[in-house]
Design a protein around this motif. Structure first.
Motif, short mmCIF file in Angstrom:
data_model
loop_
_atom_site.label_atom_id
_atom_site.label_comp_id
_atom_site.label_asym_id
_atom_site.label_seq_id
_atom_site.Cartn_x
_atom_site.Cartn_y
_atom_site.Cartn_z
N LYS A 69 0.84 -1.20 0.00
CA LYS A 69 0.00 0.00 0.00
C LYS A 69 0.87 1.25 0.00
CE LYS A 69 -4.15 -1.72 2.24
NZ LYS A 69 -5.03 -1.60 3.40
N GLU A 70 1.90 1.25 0.83
CA GLU A 70 2.82 2.38 0.95
C GLU A 70 4.24 1.84 1.02
OE1 GLU A 70 1.82 4.80 4.31
OE2 GLU A 70 -0.25 4.99 3.70
N ARG A 75 5.54 10.05 0.48
CA ARG A 75 4.90 9.93 -0.83
C ARG A 75 3.65 9.07 -0.72
NH1 ARG A 75 8.57 11.91 -4.65
NH2 ARG A 75 6.74 12.30 -5.89
N GLU A 76 2.91 9.25 0.35
CA GLU A 76 1.72 8.46 0.62
C GLU A 76 0.63 8.61 -0.43
OE1 GLU A 76 3.37 10.24 2.90
OE2 GLU A 76 4.10 8.67 4.25
N ALA A 77 0.65 9.71 -1.20
CA ALA A 77 -0.36 9.92 -2.24
C ALA A 77 -0.15 8.97 -3.42
CB ALA A 77 -0.32 11.37 -2.72
N GLY A 114 -4.43 0.59 -11.93
CA GLY A 114 -4.00 1.00 -13.26
C GLY A 114 -2.54 1.34 -13.36
N ARG A 115 -1.89 1.61 -12.21
CA ARG A 115 -0.47 1.98 -12.23
C ARG A 115 0.18 1.56 -10.93
NH1 ARG A 115 0.10 7.87 -13.50
NH2 ARG A 115 -0.10 7.05 -15.61
N LEU A 116 1.37 0.99 -11.04
CA LEU A 116 2.19 0.65 -9.88
C LEU A 116 3.40 1.55 -9.85
CD1 LEU A 116 2.49 -3.25 -9.66
CD2 LEU A 116 1.36 -1.72 -8.07
N TYR A 117 3.93 1.76 -8.65
CA TYR A 117 5.14 2.54 -8.44
C TYR A 117 6.19 1.67 -7.78
CZ TYR A 117 2.29 6.63 -9.42
OH TYR A 117 1.46 7.54 -10.03
#
Length: 152
Positions: A69-70, A75-77, A114-117
């Motif tokens: 999740k984090e 950069r929690e957003a 839709g997107r991973l970081y």
């Protein structure tokens, strides 16, 4: 051939994986004890914070990767994250990491992501070859980092 499964809390593989991550990314855990990280990682397998896909061969843990999740303080957003990617030295170069990463991406897609970081200190080129793009360069933990994203 490795088997891939989602980690369950309170198993020996969960403790081992948490220990490997703590040792590999020690700078990220400088303010946390190993026991506290192991407890957080174990709880994260059921509370959704760190669900992890692991690779096993003949019952031996080869490595893992998490859908977190984090993963980056401040950069929690952003998120969710591909995190905790680690493969034992003997299993490297055999496609295990790539299979773990793709497994995490598939689960994220199934969940409607839709997107991973991710963030990496020294593997940006590896991830770029696998469809990730650099979003930002920054410094954290006294080390240069690259924030990357991948559209699923």
């Amino acid at each position: 051939m490795a088997d891939f499964l989602w980690l369950q809390p309170h198993t020996p593989h969960c403790t081992t994986m948490a220990t490997w991550l703590y040792e590999q990314f020690h700078y990220e855990y400088a303010e946390q004890s190993l026991a506290d990280w192991q407890a957080e990682f174990s709880a994260g397998q059921s509370n959704g914070a760190w669900p992890s896909l692991v690779a096993l061969e003949d019952g031996q843990l080869l490595g893992g990767a998490a859908l977190a999740k984090e993963d980056l303080p401040g950069r929690e957003a952003l998120g969710p994250w591909l995190a905790c990617v680690f493969v034992t030295p003997l299993a490297r170069g055999k496609g295990v990491a790539e299979a773990l990463i793709e497994g995490v991406c598939a689960r994220a897609r199934e969940q409607g992501v839709g997107r991973l970081y991710l963030h990496t200190q020294d593997r940006a080129e590896y991830y770029a070859k696998r469809g990730w793009r650099a979003v930002e360069h920054f410094e954290r933990w006294g080390k240069p980092q690259v924030l990357m994203a991948r559209d699923l």
